[in-house]
Enzyme design. Structure first.
Site, PDB file in Angstrom:
ATOM      1  N   ASP A 146       0.935  -1.006   0.058  1.00 30.23           N
ATOM      2  CA  ASP A 146      -0.143   0.213   0.575  1.00 30.23           C
ATOM      3  C   ASP A 146       1.279   1.327  -0.204  1.00 30.23           C
ATOM      4  O   ASP A 146       2.049   1.413   0.621  1.00 30.23           O
ATOM      5  CB  ASP A 146      -0.786  -0.103   0.960  1.00 30.23           C
ATOM      6  CG  ASP A 146      -2.092   0.794   1.373  1.00 30.23           C
ATOM      7  OD1 ASP A 146      -2.882   1.155   0.723  1.00 30.23           O
ATOM      8  OD2 ASP A 146      -1.338   1.948   2.248  1.00 30.23           O
ATOM      9  N   GLU A 170       1.452   0.044  -4.884  1.00 29.55           N
ATOM     10  CA  GLU A 170       0.336   0.637  -4.981  1.00 29.55           C
ATOM     11  C   GLU A 170       1.187   1.938  -5.316  1.00 29.55           C
ATOM     12  O   GLU A 170       1.317   2.763  -4.989  1.00 29.55           O
ATOM     13  CB  GLU A 170      -0.231   0.929  -4.443  1.00 29.55           C
ATOM     14  CG  GLU A 170      -1.568   1.958  -4.516  1.00 29.55           C
ATOM     15  CD  GLU A 170      -2.618   2.528  -3.023  1.00 29.55           C
ATOM     16  OE1 GLU A 170      -3.435   2.956  -3.591  1.00 29.55           O
ATOM     17  OE2 GLU A 170      -2.591   2.234  -2.249  1.00 29.55           O
TER      18      GLU A 170
END
Length: 410
Positions: A146, A170
């Site tokens: 993330d 990400e």
């Protein structure tokens, strides 16, 4: 449905009470478990059952930040990192920082979330030890990282080596050169560049010719585009069906993530036609709405089957035709035609992967022979798309002249 892996939310203990982190992204204890999702025994059972079915399990992991804290000053509820000395000073990231001021992206706070300072030896060492422990304890096969752009790349290099499993990051900034820097320190990244193009094409009626520049940029910046994670919807973006409630367009967009160069990801609920908008409305529970006979469930299953049957990852994608409302490409001897038009569209395609006289059929048709055509000497492949429908043509039978020629030569 044919999936080979599942990606699940962060499993770590999340803050409750004032800041309710039901979703997994508000870490309060890296070594604790988010009991909203179930017990440790439940998690082990899930992973063991997935492995029994040859399905990989990938955890979402967060090493950029922790849960919100009261007044941005009281760190006492955060286990291990319970003091401000472990964090960057409070300063919010500005929208204009992304892609323009990397120092602020890495050192400032995202959405009032305390930003860990990985340059501090204790913080760095603790996070590296934690990810190694997490992978070994649960025997997982991959990690989705993330907020990867919010942490210096040299940390991710060490982090991924410590995890020693497949890693995908990400990075939401839609700049090809910016994104390319991260595949040097992790195995893969999520293809946000394609995601934004799909939203423009199918929700905002942009010309499908923008895909030409996209694929050119991808091949310029990524030596092997197959490592990119292709997706349409996810837990942070409004679902496409919330932007444009047209199932035919949704199907075309799904095909362009499942049958293209890359590793396809399908967000849970897409197969049920979920249409949630911004977070949290795009995080609908699937377990109360699972219908394995729904139109989209069967559609996604069929497209995944086609991907596997043609071994799409072994073939180079070839773009054959770009138009404002139509895009045609091939993968090996499979031809894919997609449109963002809601009416009829027709084209005679003369550059294609087939031979004159070949019988080709639309693999998406209800009956395998109900939508077939013979490749013509003069017109090539005549493609007709009605009401926005996609088509995937596969070879049904070689031209008879070719078959007899082979027999005479044998």
């Amino acid at each position: 449905m044919g999936f080979d892996a599942i990606w699940i939310s962060p499993i770590v203990e999340n803050s409750g009470h004032v800041f309710d982190g039901y979703h997994g992204y508000y870490t309060s204890d890296f070594y604790g478990l988010n009991l909203r999702f179930g017990t440790e025994e439940d998690l082990h059972a899930l992973i063991e059952e997935c492995h029994r079915r040859n399905i990989w399990v990938m955890f979402d992991v967060v090493a950029n930040h922790v849960a919100p804290v009261t007044n941005n000053t009281d760190y006492s509820p955060i286990k291990i990192f319970n003091d401000s000395k472990y964090f960057h000073p409070f300063d919010q990231i500005r929208p204009e920082d992304y892609g323009n001021n990397q120092e602020r992206v890495e050192n400032c706070w995202l959405a009032n979330l305390p930003d860990l300072n990985q340059s501090i030896p204790f913080v760095r060492k603790t996070l590296l030890e934690w990810i190694n422990w997490l992978v070994k304890k649960y025997k997982i096969d991959g990690i989705r990282i993330d907020t990867a752009a919010h942490v210096p790349k040299d940390f991710w290099d060490e982090f991924c080596k410590s995890a020693a499993v497949f890693s995908v990051g990400e990075i939401t900034v839609p700049k090809y050169d910016y994104q390319a820097g991260y595949v040097k320190v992790m195995d893969s990244i999520l293809n946000f560049m394609l995601h934004y193009k799909l939203v423009d094409i199918f929700a905002r009626n942009a010309s499908m010719t923008i895909l030409k520049e996209h694929y050119e940029n991808v091949r310029t910046h990524f030596p092997d585009p197959r490592i990119l994670g292709t997706f349409l919807d996810n837990h942070d973006q409004p679902r496409l069906l919330s932007r444009v409630p047209k199932v035919a367009r949704f199907k075309c967009a799904l095909i362009l993530t499942i049958l293209t160069e890359g590793i396809p990801y399908v967000y849970a609920g897409s197969e049920q036609g979920f249409n949630g908008g911004d977070d949290p409305f795009n995080r609908e529970p699937v377990w109360t709405h699972m219908n394995p006979k729904s139109e989209l469930y069967e559609f996604v299953t069929k497209v995944i089957h086609i991907r596997k049957s043609i071994k799409a990852w072994e073939h180079r994608q070839v773009e054959l035709h770009y138009g404002d409302n139509i895009f045609i490409y091939s993968i090996g001897e499979t031809l894919i035609a997609l449109t963002n038009s809601d009416s009829g569209i027709h084209i005679d395609l003369k550059n294609h992967p087939f031979k004159v006289g070949d019988l080709i059929c639309n693999a998406l048709a209800g009956n395998s022979t109900s939508d077939c055509l013979v490749v013509h000497k003069n017109f090539g492949v005549t493609i007709r798309l009605s009401y926005g429908e996609p088509k995937i043509y596969t070879l049904k039978r070689r031209a008879l002249v070719n078959i007899w020629t082979k027999k005479l030569m044998s």
